[in-house]
Motif scaffolding. Structure first.
Motif, PDB file in Angstrom:
ATOM      1  N   GLY A 203       0.800  -1.213   0.000  1.00  0.00           N
ATOM      2  CA  GLY A 203       0.000   0.000   0.000  1.00  0.00           C
ATOM      3  C   GLY A 203       0.830   1.259   0.000  1.00  0.00           C
ATOM      4  O   GLY A 203       0.772   2.068  -0.934  1.00  0.00           O
ATOM      5  N   TRP A 204       1.628   1.445   1.034  1.00  0.00           N
ATOM      6  CA  TRP A 204       2.413   2.678   1.179  1.00  0.00           C
ATOM      7  C   TRP A 204       3.520   2.757   0.129  1.00  0.00           C
ATOM      8  O   TRP A 204       3.551   3.679  -0.688  1.00  0.00           O
ATOM      9  CB  TRP A 204       2.961   2.733   2.598  1.00  0.00           C
ATOM     10  CG  TRP A 204       4.018   3.748   2.891  1.00  0.00           C
ATOM     11  CD1 TRP A 204       5.248   3.508   3.441  1.00  0.00           C
ATOM     12  CD2 TRP A 204       3.959   5.181   2.713  1.00  0.00           C
ATOM     13  NE1 TRP A 204       5.950   4.674   3.595  1.00  0.00           N
ATOM     14  CE2 TRP A 204       5.180   5.724   3.153  1.00  0.00           C
ATOM     15  CE3 TRP A 204       2.986   6.043   2.201  1.00  0.00           C
ATOM     16  CZ2 TRP A 204       5.465   7.083   3.113  1.00  0.00           C
ATOM     17  CZ3 TRP A 204       3.265   7.412   2.157  1.00  0.00           C
ATOM     18  CH2 TRP A 204       4.480   7.919   2.605  1.00  0.00           C
ATOM     19  N   ASN A 205       4.427   1.784   0.109  1.00  0.00           N
ATOM     20  CA  ASN A 205       5.569   1.861  -0.808  1.00  0.00           C
ATOM     21  C   ASN A 205       5.156   1.627  -2.257  1.00  0.00           C
ATOM     22  O   ASN A 205       5.560   2.381  -3.148  1.00  0.00           O
ATOM     23  CB  ASN A 205       6.633   0.831  -0.405  1.00  0.00           C
ATOM     24  CG  ASN A 205       7.207   1.095   0.970  1.00  0.00           C
ATOM     25  OD1 ASN A 205       7.306   0.185   1.789  1.00  0.00           O
ATOM     26  ND2 ASN A 205       7.582   2.319   1.253  1.00  0.00           N
TER      27      ASN A 205
ATOM     28  N   TRP B 168      -7.594  -0.126  -9.069  1.00  0.00           N
ATOM     29  CA  TRP B 168      -8.580  -0.997  -8.434  1.00  0.00           C
ATOM     30  C   TRP B 168      -8.067  -2.423  -8.273  1.00  0.00           C
ATOM     31  O   TRP B 168      -8.338  -3.081  -7.253  1.00  0.00           O
ATOM     32  CB  TRP B 168      -9.894  -0.975  -9.217  1.00  0.00           C
ATOM     33  CG  TRP B 168     -10.625   0.326  -9.032  1.00  0.00           C
ATOM     34  CD1 TRP B 168     -10.845   1.290  -9.973  1.00  0.00           C
ATOM     35  CD2 TRP B 168     -11.188   0.814  -7.815  1.00  0.00           C
ATOM     36  NE1 TRP B 168     -11.511   2.355  -9.422  1.00  0.00           N
ATOM     37  CE2 TRP B 168     -11.740   2.093  -8.086  1.00  0.00           C
ATOM     38  CE3 TRP B 168     -11.279   0.316  -6.519  1.00  0.00           C
ATOM     39  CZ2 TRP B 168     -12.376   2.861  -7.128  1.00  0.00           C
ATOM     40  CZ3 TRP B 168     -11.906   1.081  -5.547  1.00  0.00           C
ATOM     41  CH2 TRP B 168     -12.455   2.329  -5.856  1.00  0.00           C
ATOM     42  N   LEU B 169      -7.308  -2.911  -9.245  1.00  0.00           N
ATOM     43  CA  LEU B 169      -6.707  -4.241  -9.102  1.00  0.00           C
ATOM     44  C   LEU B 169      -5.718  -4.260  -7.944  1.00  0.00           C
ATOM     45  O   LEU B 169      -5.668  -5.211  -7.150  1.00  0.00           O
ATOM     46  CB  LEU B 169      -5.998  -4.652 -10.400  1.00  0.00           C
ATOM     47  CG  LEU B 169      -6.882  -5.166 -11.534  1.00  0.00           C
ATOM     48  CD1 LEU B 169      -6.062  -5.337 -12.807  1.00  0.00           C
ATOM     49  CD2 LEU B 169      -7.541  -6.494 -11.153  1.00  0.00           C
ATOM     50  N   GLY B 170      -4.911  -3.190  -7.847  1.00  0.00           N
ATOM     51  CA  GLY B 170      -3.948  -3.095  -6.751  1.00  0.00           C
ATOM     52  C   GLY B 170      -4.621  -3.015  -5.401  1.00  0.00           C
ATOM     53  O   GLY B 170      -4.191  -3.656  -4.431  1.00  0.00           O
ATOM     54  N   THR B 171      -5.689  -2.227  -5.320  1.00  0.00           N
ATOM     55  CA  THR B 171      -6.420  -2.091  -4.059  1.00  0.00           C
ATOM     56  C   THR B 171      -7.057  -3.415  -3.648  1.00  0.00           C
ATOM     57  O   THR B 171      -6.988  -3.824  -2.480  1.00  0.00           O
ATOM     58  CB  THR B 171      -7.501  -0.999  -4.181  1.00  0.00           C
ATOM     59  OG1 THR B 171      -6.872   0.238  -4.560  1.00  0.00           O
ATOM     60  CG2 THR B 171      -8.225  -0.806  -2.865  1.00  0.00           C
ATOM     61  N   LEU B 172      -7.683  -4.103  -4.621  1.00  0.00           N
ATOM     62  CA  LEU B 172      -8.231  -5.428  -4.332  1.00  0.00           C
ATOM     63  C   LEU B 172      -7.128  -6.394  -3.908  1.00  0.00           C
ATOM     64  O   LEU B 172      -7.315  -7.221  -3.009  1.00  0.00           O
ATOM     65  CB  LEU B 172      -8.949  -5.984  -5.565  1.00  0.00           C
ATOM     66  CG  LEU B 172     -10.375  -5.476  -5.814  1.00  0.00           C
ATOM     67  CD1 LEU B 172     -10.875  -5.998  -7.160  1.00  0.00           C
ATOM     68  CD2 LEU B 172     -11.319  -5.924  -4.697  1.00  0.00           C
TER      69      LEU B 172
ATOM     70  N   ILE C  29      -6.290  -5.827  -0.271  1.00  0.00           N
ATOM     71  CA  ILE C  29      -7.352  -6.348   0.606  1.00  0.00           C
ATOM     72  C   ILE C  29      -7.306  -7.869   0.664  1.00  0.00           C
ATOM     73  O   ILE C  29      -7.360  -8.471   1.746  1.00  0.00           O
ATOM     74  CB  ILE C  29      -8.735  -5.863   0.117  1.00  0.00           C
ATOM     75  CG1 ILE C  29      -8.848  -4.342   0.280  1.00  0.00           C
ATOM     76  CG2 ILE C  29      -9.857  -6.571   0.878  1.00  0.00           C
ATOM     77  CD1 ILE C  29     -10.052  -3.739  -0.408  1.00  0.00           C
ATOM     78  N   PHE C  30      -7.191  -8.509  -0.517  1.00  0.00           N
ATOM     79  CA  PHE C  30      -7.172  -9.973  -0.558  1.00  0.00           C
ATOM     80  C   PHE C  30      -5.876 -10.545   0.014  1.00  0.00           C
ATOM     81  O   PHE C  30      -5.799 -11.726   0.324  1.00  0.00           O
ATOM     82  CB  PHE C  30      -7.364 -10.472  -1.995  1.00  0.00           C
ATOM     83  CG  PHE C  30      -8.797 -10.647  -2.378  1.00  0.00           C
ATOM     84  CD1 PHE C  30      -9.424 -11.873  -2.226  1.00  0.00           C
ATOM     85  CD2 PHE C  30      -9.532  -9.581  -2.876  1.00  0.00           C
ATOM     86  CE1 PHE C  30     -10.754 -12.042  -2.572  1.00  0.00           C
ATOM     87  CE2 PHE C  30     -10.860  -9.736  -3.226  1.00  0.00           C
ATOM     88  CZ  PHE C  30     -11.489 -10.964  -3.072  1.00  0.00           C
ATOM     89  N   TYR C  31      -4.861  -9.719   0.126  1.00  0.00           N
ATOM     90  CA  TYR C  31      -3.620 -10.158   0.754  1.00  0.00           C
ATOM     91  C   TYR C  31      -3.703  -9.997   2.268  1.00  0.00           C
ATOM     92  O   TYR C  31      -3.484 -10.940   3.034  1.00  0.00           O
ATOM     93  CB  TYR C  31      -2.423  -9.355   0.224  1.00  0.00           C
ATOM     94  CG  TYR C  31      -1.100  -9.917   0.666  1.00  0.00           C
ATOM     95  CD1 TYR C  31      -0.674  -9.845   1.997  1.00  0.00           C
ATOM     96  CD2 TYR C  31      -0.257 -10.555  -0.243  1.00  0.00           C
ATOM     97  CE1 TYR C  31       0.533 -10.384   2.406  1.00  0.00           C
ATOM     98  CE2 TYR C  31       0.952 -11.104   0.166  1.00  0.00           C
ATOM     99  CZ  TYR C  31       1.341 -11.008   1.483  1.00  0.00           C
ATOM    100  OH  TYR C  31       2.534 -11.547   1.883  1.00  0.00           O
ATOM    101  N   ALA C  32      -4.034  -8.787   2.710  1.00  0.00           N
ATOM    102  CA  ALA C  32      -3.923  -8.464   4.137  1.00  0.00           C
ATOM    103  C   ALA C  32      -4.993  -9.145   4.990  1.00  0.00           C
ATOM    104  O   ALA C  32      -4.682  -9.707   6.049  1.00  0.00           O
ATOM    105  CB  ALA C  32      -3.980  -6.950   4.316  1.00  0.00           C
TER     106      ALA C  32
END
Length: 760
Positions: A376-378, A409-413, A416-419
């Motif tokens: 997310g951050w880096n 949106w793919l990155g954000t998903l 979420i699906f990782y964390a």
């Protein structure tokens, strides 16, 4: 005043930009591979060959293919290569890219030296390639985020010094009086990383023609120094430089000034002061002195204030510009990045408290926490900077905003699906480990029960990784299309009035911080003092006071064969999945006690260079492993873990079974330990190192043969088939590995621990 004309150097920015994108994809792919291997450990067998008829293989079905890889695709090596690729290759290259671009424009000057810029670029990329080669070969120190061996440590130092000279030289010839906040963070980063890297990586090479080295610190002292470095690598490689980029690129993308200048001052100085004290929170409930653990917790809680101050300063910069976020994918990436920074820097201090640490440490909770920051951050800051720079430097609009939004949106998903699965997995692990029956026995006695319970979450995490890397691939497509449509300008014309020379003394009525901002030398000295205080207070007492690590008279140095086995353990990256630290909890003592019911004591690790306490338990803790299982069990477990432990996700290590142990440096290792570290080997022991090792190996092989007739039969068949090229089992690597594992935790055999102080 005369206006001076000059050119900004975009060429070096482009080089670091390309490196960021390329190594970002490599780092993500390595992470995805590691994630896959946690629920499909047979991946290397599928790719290279296996003797397991239940596994389909792309190879001929012969396990020799897997043996020939020598563990290059082993989980331990892939995992350390992934972390190093993301930190040193992806994040650092993105920092250098953004720093070289922003520094020139903030200081109204070209970089001090084009030659130094390119020396920095190539030395850094050569370092990265060297890391890939050495890690795949098993050459590493095992120290988290600092696994590079000593020649690469030196190369990192040289490259960092070159960057520093170029940066300070550029500041010296600036055409702007006061340094902007982004430059403060660049300066603080350079100073802190130089200090951290040098002191953590002090090591003694076995020889100047060998890649092998040993840390000058041992046991608890090594742990303290390593996590002083490790936590602050997160602080000054993954946080402060990226904050500097945030302070430049977010206002630029939003076309708004930074929300608060005063908050920027508070954010910078408080952050670089407090961060250096928080490292011991990685070592709660371990054999580290209690006062250091308490200091780590206290300063970790304090970190919330400056961290959230920076987050709020970033988000509030968008006041009046939130409508732009809806349309601008660059701002979308920045907003989520800053939000993830706030989430991670709130969660980290919570995990530093003893109440949560006892549940969360060694679990996947920490992995989820780390990746909120990394992905997310880096990651999102780097993506936002790429999308900002490409249109500007190639002087053309971004090829597709829709594709950039899809990437977002793919990155954000993906995040979420990782964390979220990792949080659930971590809670599950932590609670299952501690659950007791009414009669005082563990509910989940078999460690594999706690592993198989979380496999579905590992699969969900892999799906999240697929989303994330898919978005990155879309970014590459967008970048290539934009570059082809545009026209790159290597040298960008600019002009600015020369900076009038005035004294460095503070002027009447001049604000204190305004004076510091226009005197880089004073700012650098103050920054060094600020970051050094925490390290001095925490580390020097522990390193200098012998009483901080009481001597346990029963603890003896490793035998030469055990020392070789320990080096093999490090080579294979076993510490990525196994800890060697039993904390003073009832559940851990009951589960791992190994005959004596003792939690780990600092005095047990005085000969451990480096320490191997670990930071993640995928497999069980090994500190009391010695004597828990017979030698033949370890032999079969290394050959194929699923023979001894059905459902295990541990990879296979068949090359340990076939490789001949290299004993040429065995005596030299003992001499180094004696001469440099005062390990009490006698001259007779060193002179008879090979005989000592041979005798211990013969005893292990004798026990294996008596316990497992099938192993003896197979070795005899091997002897007949190979003839003169046959290597006796006593001379193979597996025997050294077994010797080391069977030694762990066996020095303390009674409930009464005899220390030197207790004996007097």
């Amino acid at each position: 005043m005369e206006t001076q004309k000059f050119n900004y150097d975009n060429n070096i920015v482009r080089a670091f930009l390309y490196a960021t994108i390329a190594f970002g994809l490599v780092g993500f792919l390595l992470g995805l591979t590691a994630a896959l291997m946690l629920f499909y450990p047979e991946l290397p067998e599928f790719l290279f060959g296996t003797d397991d008829s239940t596994i389909k293989s792309l190879a001929s079905g012969n396990i020799q293919g897997l043996i020939n890889t020598q563990g290059a695709l082993g989980f331990g090596r892939i995992r350390m290569l992934h972390t190093s690729a993301v930190i040193f290759a992806f994040v650092c290259n993105s920092f250098f890219c953004g720093a070289y671009y922003s520094m020139q424009r903030l200081l109204k000057t070209r970089m001090y030296s084009d030659t130094l810029s390119w020396l920095h670029f190539w030395t850094w990329q050569i370092m990265i390639v060297s890391v890939v080669i050495t890690f795949l070969m098993g050459i590493n120190t095992s120290k988290e985020y600092a696994e590079h061996e000593w020649p690469i440590d030196i190369l990192i130092t040289i490259s960092w010094v070159i960057f520093g000279i170029n940066m300070f030289g550029t500041i010296a010839k600036r055409r702007v009086r006061h340094l902007y906040v982004a430059i403060w963070f660049y300066l603080g980063t350079w100073i802190a990383v130089a200090m951290l890297h040098i002191f953590n990586n002090l090591e003694v090479p076995l020889s100047f023609t060998s890649w092998k080295s040993y840390s000058i610190y041992a046991g608890a002292k090594d742990a303290l120094v390593q996590w002083w470095y490790g936590h602050n690598a997160v602080a000054f490689v993954l946080t402060t430089p990226v904050l500097g980029l945030m302070y430049y690129f977010l206002p630029k993308a939003a076309d708004r000034p930074v929300f608060s200048y005063k908050l920027s001052i508070i954010h910078f100085w408080s952050l670089i002061f407090v961060y250096l004290w928080a490292g011991p929170h990685h070592l709660q409930y371990t054999a580290l002195p209690a006062w250091a653990q308490a200091v780590g917790t206290g300063f970790s809680i304090m970190l919330i204030a400056p961290s959230w101050g920076g987050m709020l300063n970033g988000l509030l910069t968008l006041r009046g510009a939130w409508d732009k976020v809806r349309e601008n994918p660059i701002l979308k990436f920045f907003v989520v990045a800053v939000t993830c920074y706030g989430m991670a820097t709130f969660e980290g201090p919570l995990l530093a408290t003893k109440s949560l640490n006892k549940i969360g440490h060694y679990t996947d909770w920490v992995i989820g926490h780390v990746h909120i920051g990394a992905l997310g951050w880096n990651g999102f800051m780097a993506f936002g900077i790429v999308y900002y720079l490409i249109p500007v430097m190639w002087r053309t609009p971004l090829w597709s905003k829709k594709l950039a939004n899809l990437h977002f949106w793919l990155g954000t998903l993906g995040i979420i699906f990782y964390a979220v699965p990792m949080y659930i997995s971590g809670f599950t692990q932590g609670l299952m480990w501690k659950q007791f029956n009414p009669d005082g026995t563990l509910v989940w006695k078999n460690w594999l029960d706690t592993v198989t319970a979380i496999i579905p979450y590992y699969k969900m995490r892999f799906l999240g990784g697929l989303f994330y890397i898919s978005g990155a691939v879309l970014m590459v497509v967008n970048v290539i299309k934009t570059i082809r449509a545009g026209s790159f300008q290597k040298n960008v014309p600019a002009e600015a009035p020369a900076l009038a020379k005035i004294g460095s003394a503070r002027k009447e009525g001049e604000g204190l911080h305004l004076w510091i901002e226009r005197t880089p030398r004073i700012m650098s000295i103050l920054a060094f003092i600020t970051v050094a205080i925490g390290g001095l207070v925490e580390i020097i007492p522990t390193l200098t006071l012998k009483q901080s690590v009481p001597t346990i008279t029963a603890v003896k140095p490793y035998s030469p064969l055990e020392l070789e086995g320990r080096d093999l353990y490090i080579r294979e990256g076993c510490n990525a999945c196994h800890s060697q630290m039993i904390r003073p909890f009832r559940d851990e003592i009951v589960r791992f006690e190994g005959k004596n019911g003792q939690y780990s004591k600092a005095g047990e690790f005085v000969y451990d260079r480096p320490f191997l306490w670990g930071s993640k338990r995928t497999g069980p803790d090994l500190h009391r492993e010695g004597g828990r299982n017979p030698d033949s069990w370890h032999f079969k477990h290394m050959y194929n873990p699923r023979i001894t432990s059905a459902g295990s996700i541990m990879p296979r290590f068949p090359w340990l079974i076939t490789n001949k142990l290299d004993k040429k440096q065995m005596a030299d290792k003992m001499k180094l330990m004696k001469n440099y570290f005062d390990v009490p080997y006698t001259k007779a022991e060193i002179d008879s190192a090979n005989q000592w090792a041979d005798n211990q190996a013969k005893g292990i092989v004798k026990r294996i043969y008596s316990e497992a007739a099938d192993v003896k039969l197979q070795v005899e068949k091997d002897r007949t088939a190979k003839g003169a090229s046959f290597v006796p089992l006593e001379d193979r690597e597996i025997v050294a590995m077994i010797a080391y594992l069977q030694r762990l935790g066996t020095d303390i055999k009674t409930t009464q621990i005899q220390t030197a102080s207790a004996a007097n």
